[in-house]
Design a protein around this motif. Structure first.
Motif, short mmCIF file in Angstrom:
data_model
loop_
_atom_site.label_atom_id
_atom_site.label_comp_id
_atom_site.label_asym_id
_atom_site.label_seq_id
_atom_site.Cartn_x
_atom_site.Cartn_y
_atom_site.Cartn_z
N SER A 248 0.81 -1.22 0.00
CA SER A 248 0.00 0.00 0.00
C SER A 248 0.84 1.27 0.00
N GLY A 249 1.97 1.23 0.70
CA GLY A 249 2.80 2.42 0.77
C GLY A 249 3.36 2.87 -0.55
N GLU A 250 3.45 1.96 -1.53
CA GLU A 250 3.97 2.33 -2.85
C GLU A 250 3.03 3.29 -3.57
N ILE A 251 1.74 3.23 -3.26
CA ILE A 251 0.77 4.12 -3.88
C ILE A 251 0.55 5.35 -3.02
N GLY A 252 0.51 5.16 -1.70
CA GLY A 252 0.33 6.29 -0.80
C GLY A 252 -1.04 6.27 -0.15
N PHE A 253 -1.24 7.21 0.79
CA PHE A 253 -2.45 7.24 1.59
C PHE A 253 -3.14 8.60 1.47
N CYS A 254 -4.43 8.60 1.78
CA CYS A 254 -5.27 9.78 1.55
C CYS A 254 -5.59 10.51 2.85
N LEU A 255 -5.10 11.73 2.98
CA LEU A 255 -5.42 12.64 4.08
C LEU A 255 -4.94 12.19 5.46
N THR A 256 -4.48 10.95 5.58
CA THR A 256 -3.99 10.43 6.86
C THR A 256 -3.03 9.29 6.58
N GLU A 257 -2.49 8.69 7.62
CA GLU A 257 -1.57 7.55 7.50
C GLU A 257 -2.16 6.35 8.23
N PRO A 258 -1.68 5.14 7.93
CA PRO A 258 -2.14 3.97 8.70
C PRO A 258 -1.91 4.19 10.18
N ALA A 259 -2.82 3.69 10.99
CA ALA A 259 -2.73 3.91 12.44
C ALA A 259 -1.71 3.02 13.11
N GLY A 260 -1.09 2.11 12.37
CA GLY A 260 -0.10 1.21 12.93
C GLY A 260 0.36 0.21 11.88
N VAL A 261 1.13 -0.77 12.31
CA VAL A 261 1.58 -1.85 11.44
C VAL A 261 0.84 -3.11 11.85
N TRP A 262 0.10 -3.68 10.92
CA TRP A 262 -0.69 -4.87 11.22
C TRP A 262 0.18 -6.12 11.16
N LYS A 263 0.17 -6.89 12.25
CA LYS A 263 0.92 -8.14 12.32
C LYS A 263 -0.05 -9.25 12.73
N PRO A 264 -0.47 -10.08 11.77
CA PRO A 264 -1.41 -11.17 12.10
C PRO A 264 -0.85 -12.05 13.21
N GLU A 265 -1.71 -12.48 14.10
CA GLU A 265 -1.27 -13.27 15.24
C GLU A 265 -0.84 -14.68 14.84
#
Length: 409
Positions: A248-265
């Motif tokens: 996702s970071g290669e395209i970028g984000f809209c008006l905000t950034e991800p709230a964290g880094v998701w790590k599946p349990e």
């Protein structure tokens, strides 16, 4: 046992009949009936319709009933208004999409920012402009629209990362419809901005353009959160969500950034290391690593599709002109383009395959670049078509070259 069988048969028939009635309702809308005329019939037939059934209905309209994508796009807002309140609640015991960094979590916090921008700031300045078309009020509207142009990143991630996986599972209709609506919203924002920038006193024209933007953006938020996202969560695997989050970071984000880094349990994907095998070419021998680095250091973007129109490779330089993600690999090139431009792609490939052409050039202005796009038919020693090579280059700096340069800087 016979009672169970009979009950199952009855349930299947009821579902089939319901689908038939719902198709007829959508076709009635297509033929000009208003939503009020069909609403009661819909509510009686629909019950608690699922997002999966909505998806199947849209796809059936295009594939079985022959209604063009553009027509379904036109209907989309109408039947979405009827679907509101009839979509069943999706319950899951584990909801990874609620974890910061999950792609759906990021899409949703972006939607909150988009909604705040459109239905608070833009709506407020829109109402002030309605009362008085002063320079200050026009400037505020331009500020809002410039911010709203950032929505392109939200839509591009959806189109280039999420849609390919849905299409892999045979979900084609909703992606084609939504991409077309996305393009309409992009164009509407630019049109509204142009009307304000070159304001000629036609106040009503600006009001109509802004009203359309506010309505369509708000409707898209509803469609994403109540139809697209639940459908995607029902369909995609954890590995696929991890890949989407990673790219996702290669395209970028809209008006905000991800709230964290998701790590599946339960599990995480490890990056596959590139093997150090060697390839013997006609004019030399290279390791896979050398070959990849060489292609990625070219000052151009390269994409290759095979004889079946499937994307097999793209170079990955430091500054790509157009967004590409690994999700396009294995996807037909037709599904990598907006519906409005697919006919150009198909005509070009048809001419390449028939041997009518060997190359075709395009050149466009894109943001601050002047982009030269070249397509080459790739043929083997016997002249048989094996694919198409896309070659894209920013030639702005080349156009500025004058004189000669014979020494090092």
């Amino acid at each position: 046992m016979s009672e169970i069988i009979n009950n199952r048969e009855k349930e299947t028939i009821t579902q089939s009949e319901r689908h038939a009635v719902l198709k007829e309702i959508i076709k009635d809308l297509h033929n000009g009936k208003s939503d009020e005329e069909v609403k009661a019939r819909f509510e009686e037939a629909a019950g608690n319709i699922s997002v999966a059934e909505i998806s199947k209905l849209e796809q059936a309209l295009m594939e079985e009933e022959g209604i063009p994508v553009a027509e379904v796009q036109r209907l989309c807002s109408v039947h979405t208004a009827i679907f509101k309140g009839s979509i069943e609640e999706i319950h899951r015991s584990d909801k990874p999409e609620e974890h910061p960094g999950h792609p759906i979590h990021t899409f949703k916090i972006e939607n909150k920012e988009i909604d705040r921008l459109v239905n608070f700031k833009l709506q407020l300045h829109f109402e002030r402009f309605e009362k008085a078309d002063t320079e200050e009020n026009k400037f505020k509207l331009l500020e809002d629209l410039n911010l709203l142009l950032d929505i392109d990143k939200h839509y591009s991630r959806k189109e280039n990362l999420l849609f390919p996986y849905l299409e892999k599972y045979g979900i084609m209709g909703p992606t084609q419809v939504m991409w077309g609506v996305d393009d309409g919203i992009r164009a509407a924002i630019k049109e509204a901005k142009e009307k304000i920038t070159n304001y000629n006193g036609d106040k009503q024209s600006v009001i109509d353009a802004l009203y359309f933007v506010i309505r369509e953006v708000s409707e898209m938020i509803f469609k994403e959160e109540n139809i697209l996202f639940p459908m995607a969560l029902q369909t995609l695997t954890e590995d696929e969500w991890v890949k989407i989050a990673h790219e996702s970071g290669e395209i970028g984000f809209c008006l905000t950034e991800p709230a964290g880094v998701w790590k599946p349990e339960r599990k995480q994907i490890e990056e596959n290391a590139l093997t150090e095998g060697y390839i013997r070419l006609e004019t030399g021998i290279l390791s896979l690593k050398q070959l990849e680095l060489m292609l990625n250091h070219l000052p151009v973007d390269i994409t290759f599709i095979d004889q079946d129109d499937v994307v097999r490779y793209f170079s990955h330089g430091k500054e790509r002109i157009f967004a590409r993600t690994k999700a396009v690999i294995g996807r037909t090139v037709q599904n990598c383009h907006p519906p409005k431009s697919v006919h150009v792609v198909e005509l070009l490939l048809k001419e390449f395959k028939a041997g009518i052409k060997d190359c075709e050039d395009f050149y466009i202005k894109f943001k601050d670049k002047f982009v030269y796009i070249r397509y080459f038919a790739v043929r083997d020693e016997a002249g048989e078509y094996v694919g198409t090579l896309e070659f894209t280059q920013n030639i702005s700096s080349i156009q500025e070259i004058q004189g000669e340069k014979r020494i090092l800087n």
